[in-house]
Design an enzyme around this catalytic site. Structure first.
Site, PDB file in Angstrom:
ATOM      1  CB  VAL A 211      33.664 -18.850  -3.558  1.00 63.17           C
ATOM      2  CG1 VAL A 211      34.974 -19.552  -3.843  1.00 63.17           C
ATOM      3  CG2 VAL A 211      32.752 -19.769  -2.752  1.00 63.17           C
TER       4      VAL A 211
ATOM      5  NE  ARG B 249      19.928 -24.556   3.255  1.00 67.69           N
ATOM      6  CZ  ARG B 249      19.392 -25.748   3.442  1.00 67.69           C
ATOM      7  NH1 ARG B 249      19.072 -26.165   4.638  1.00 67.69           N
ATOM      8  NH2 ARG B 249      19.182 -26.544   2.409  1.00 67.69           N
TER       9      ARG B 249
ATOM     10  CE  LYS C 258      32.420  -9.172  -3.100  1.00 66.28           C
ATOM     11  NZ  LYS C 258      31.377  -8.299  -2.569  1.00 66.28           N
TER      12      LYS C 258
ATOM     13  N   GLY D  15      25.936 -18.423   0.431  1.00 59.87           N
ATOM     14  CA  GLY D  15      26.299 -17.032   0.683  1.00 59.87           C
ATOM     15  C   GLY D  15      25.456 -16.358   1.750  1.00 59.87           C
TER      16      GLY D  15
ATOM     17  CG  ASP E 213      -6.243  18.758 -11.065  1.00 57.07           C
ATOM     18  OD1 ASP E 213      -6.357  19.184 -12.231  1.00 57.07           O
ATOM     19  OD2 ASP E 213      -5.778  17.632 -10.781  1.00 57.07           O
ATOM     20  CE1 TYR E 214     -13.977  15.715 -13.320  1.00 60.51           C
ATOM     21  CE2 TYR E 214     -12.509  14.863 -15.027  1.00 60.51           C
ATOM     22  CZ  TYR E 214     -13.700  14.798 -14.312  1.00 60.51           C
ATOM     23  OH  TYR E 214     -14.601  13.805 -14.581  1.00 60.51           O
TER      24      TYR E 214
END
Ligand code: ADP
Ligand code: G6P
Length: 736
Positions: free
Chosen positions: A387, A10, A389, A30, A508-509
């Site tokens: 609402v 929106r 708040k 909101g 490293d492996y």
């Protein structure tokens, strides 16, 4: 830094065409009301749906619409009626919305909806790409656009992309029921920062990422191959000033200047001064618990009949998503309930419920907030609930009581409200009574605390906090990790390699030369790897060591015939040029008898985990367990072992989905440094993927070229993304 682009389904305004002319009304909800305040303050561009479909826009009006939107800093995405039906009324509001609000039984898993969602998300992404530059900040909003971050990231890899979800993220048990669960998560992971209203939503999301995508998550960072994604909670605030100042202006208004709506409220107050007004304001949505609230009100009036004629419930329900069948059913249910209760309980002087089904102008919203003694909000699930708040912000004299469902995200920040469980009628009836009789001093005490908090953490602070985190994440992305081994670094390193007189390589492996496998024995080397290692091993003036935590039997089988140099079990054994393994370190294995039963008990209690027995160490592998559970058990095991081993000469190593108990004096750092001391090497290289390789990165001299596989915290200088890149890198060393 470029401009900010906000993207949501929106736009802050919704357009309509009446008799050939365009009108705009503010969007409700909101997201739109909150972001509107952020948008108006800055230089941002807001991209979204205008509220009109392509079919509804006559060609002749199209430029005027674009201009009208442009004046408001907005641009529209073109959507057809078909798009809206499948993507908006379909997948967004008949699949995701109910699922994410725990209305599993309302969720429809329709392939057509999903196809439409994908194609419309692509349209939004295309619109962003068209309107944005490389260094713009892109902020994507909400559940309608969860695929957009990835679609944009593909085309704009350097843009900062943030995503904020305005609704709850459900628990893994709910989310996993969605047929397209992986795709949605991957879509979101195109963002650099993903925000939620509460920590609970964040942790549900991280749990799904771990379990469904098998990705590495550390605290709130998700590691993808070449970047980290931050996940955090940012509880959305309101435009506090706008609400409190509007309320002050409203209070100061002379009687004759008041709105008709306010006059009506005033009349009511004058005619029945001791009647309390209870207000509830929501979109007409089943997640808001409106029908339950009406039932609970009836329950209250029956439990405490002395309040009949002394309270009035005002329900303001804003029409929402009325094409969706569940919303139509709810509308009917609420109409009937209000009709029945008013019919049964009304008296000549009193109607218990005033019900408005419409969207009201802002001014009337303020009238309602300021005139009501109590706000009663009972969502069954709500991402935040602004609402609640807004009501507190309009209480200029600090009176008023807020009754709020604990299922709303805002309840986490509004402890001073009267928190209720919307399913508990008994509790709600008692709470209503408590609210009606609450002394004014107590109302003021509670609201003072709430107002202080809400005015501090307002919508602007919220948006700034999100944006700052996003920018820091992008700028400092991988701050703590090493630099990427890019082409120019690689060519410089290769140059040094070629120039060098004596080279020493430690490879490293598992997780480095080869990928992981459910069964470690099946992660055997392939032909390409053998060929690569053969060339390096046979190069003049090059000493190559495979250095691994593996047991010597496995490496004997895989590599001894090749005569590569090998160090195994983190440095316990060494083999050179095809010789049998010899002990490199003196180690004591007496402790193993004591530790083995502990590990056995963890295997019994952790399905999918198993023990690997090496000559001088024990490894508990949990790669095949549920990731959350495995990590939890690993922590537990760590604690148990640390307590058990005390000052013994053994230590616990946390590898990649493996915990290994071994002698303390053995590690790859110590072993590699010993090898280094054997000759005058002028080029040293070490590469590895996990924690055990960090010993090499730390202990080898500063001049060493150290490389980590994967994006993680490390002491290495550089990183490469995956095993494929490791091979590409090593191939460069073979070319001369
Ligand atoms: P949601 O986002 O689910 O709709 P919120 O409570 O978070 O729920 O946000 C609702 C927003 O819509 C609030 O900012 C509120 O002021 C606004 N709003 C709600 N009802 C109306 C109404 N009747 N008219 C105008 N705005 C409204
Ligand atoms: C919630 C959602 C928003 C949505 C709003 C109104 O707040 O999180 O994304 O815009 O509801 O719903 P609507 O479907 O009318 O946009």
């Amino acid at each position: 830094m470029g401009k900010t682009i906000i993207i949501s389904n929106r736009l802050p305004v919704q357009l309509q065409i009446h008799n050939g002319s365009i009108t705009a009304t503010p969007s409700v909800g909101g997201l739109a009301t909150g972001m509107k305040s952020v948008h108006k303050g800055g230089e941002s561009l807001w991209i979204g749906w205008s509220g009109l479909t392509d079919e509804e826009i006559p060609q002749i009006l199209a430029p005027a619409i674009d201009n009208a939107l442009k004046e408001q800093g907005c641009a529209k995405v073109k959507l057809t009626q078909n798009d809206i039906d499948g993507y908006y009324f379909g997948f967004s509001n008949r699949t995701i919305w109910p699922l994410f609000h725990y209305f599993l039984e309302y969720s429809e898993f329709e392939l057509n909806f999903w196809e439409s969602y994908k194609s419309v998300n692509q349209k939004f992404a295309d619109a962003i790409i068209e309107q944005s530059d490389e260094d713009d900040i892109i902020w994507v909003h909400d559940y309608q656009l969860m695929l957009v971050p990835q679609l944009v990231k593909e085309k704009r890899p350097n843009a900062s992309i943030g995503f904020f979800l305005h609704i709850p993220f459900p628990s893994y048990e709910i989310f996993r029921t969605l047929p397209w669960r992986q795709e949605l998560l991957q879509g979101l992971l195109g963002a650099d920062l993903i925000g939620f209203h509460t920590y609970d939503y964040e942790r549900h999301f991280l749990s799904s990422v771990r379990r469904l995508l098998g990705l590495e998550v550390s605290f709130n960072d998700i590691y993808l191959e070449n970047r980290t994604i931050k996940v955090d909670s940012f509880p959305m605030g309101i435009d506090y000033k706008k609400f409190s100042e509007s309320a002050q202006l409203h209070d100061a208004n002379k009687k004759d200047k008041r709105s008709d709506f306010q006059k009506r409220l005033d009349q009511h107050k004058e005619s029945s001064p001791d009647t309390k007004l209870i207000v509830s304001i929501d979109r007409l949505d089943y997640s808001k618990g409106i029908a339950k609230r009406i039932n609970a009100f009836e329950y209250f009036l029956n439990k405490y009949p002395e309040y009949k004629e002394k309270v009035r419930l005002i329900i303001l329900a804003v029409p929402s998503r009325s094409n969706v069948p569940q919303y139509q059913l709810l509308k009917r249910e609420v109409d009937e309930l209000v009709g029945r209760i008013n019919g049964e309980l009304s008296t000549v002087n009193w109607t218990p419920i005033w019900y408005f089904y419409r969207s009201l102008p802002f001014e009337n919203l303020i009238d309602l907030y300021t005139s009501s003694d109590i706000a009663w909000l009972t969502p069954l699930r709500d991402g935040m609930n602004l609402v609640a708040k807004e009501y507190i912000a309009t209480r200029t004299d600090k009176t008023g009581v807020l009754i709020l469902s604990e299922m709303a995200g805002s309840a986490y920040e509004m402890n001073e409200a009267l928190l209720i469980n919307p399913n508990n009628f008994e509790q709600q009836a008692d709470t209503l009574k408590m609210a009606i009789t609450m002394p004014v001093e107590e109302q003021i005490r509670r609201n003072t605390l709430l107002q202080n908090r809400l005015s501090r953490y307002n919508v602007e602070t919220w948006a700034n906090h999100f944006m700052e985190t996003l920018v820091n994440q992008k700028n400092g992305n991988n701050d703590f990790v090493s630099r990427k081994m890019n082409d120019s670094i690689l060519s410089a390193v290769t140059k040094d390699y070629k120039k060098a007189k004596k080279r020493l390589l430690f490879l490293d492996y598992d997780g480095t030369l080869a990928g992981f496998h459910k069964d470690p024995q099946k992660a055997s080397p392939d032909e390409e790897l053998y060929n690569l290692l053969d060339v390096l091993h046979n190069q003049k003036d090059t000493t190559l060591f495979l250095i691994s935590g593996r047991d010597k039997q496995t490496f004997t089988k895989w590599f001894l015939p090749k005569k590569y140099n090998m160090i195994v079990e983190h440095g316990v054994w060494i083999s050179r040029n095809g010789e049998e393994f010899k002990l490199l370190e003196k180690v004591n294995g007496d402790w193993m008898e004591k530790i083995q039963p502990v590990l056995d008990s963890f295997v019994d209690r952790t399905p999918g985990s198993f023990i690997e027995q090496k000559n001088y160490s024990l490894a508990w592998h949990y790669r095949n367990t549920d990731p959350d559970f495995g990590a939890k058990r690993a922590n537990e095991l760590n604690e148990v072992l640390t307590g058990l081993i005390g000052n013994d000469d053994i230590s616990v190593l946390n590898g990649n989905k493996v915990m290994e108990v071994k002698s303390s004096n053995v590690n790859k750092g110590r072993a590699s440094v010993r090898m280094l001391g054997e000759d005058a090497y002028d080029f040293v290289f070490a590469i590895g993927d996990d924690w055990t390789d960090e010993y090499m990165f730390q202990e080898l001299p500063e001049s060493t070229v150290t490389v980590k596989v994967g994006v993680q915290k490390t002491q290495a200088k550089y990183f490469v993304e995956n095993t494929k890149k490791v091979r590409e890198l090593l191939k460069q060393f073979t070319k001369y």
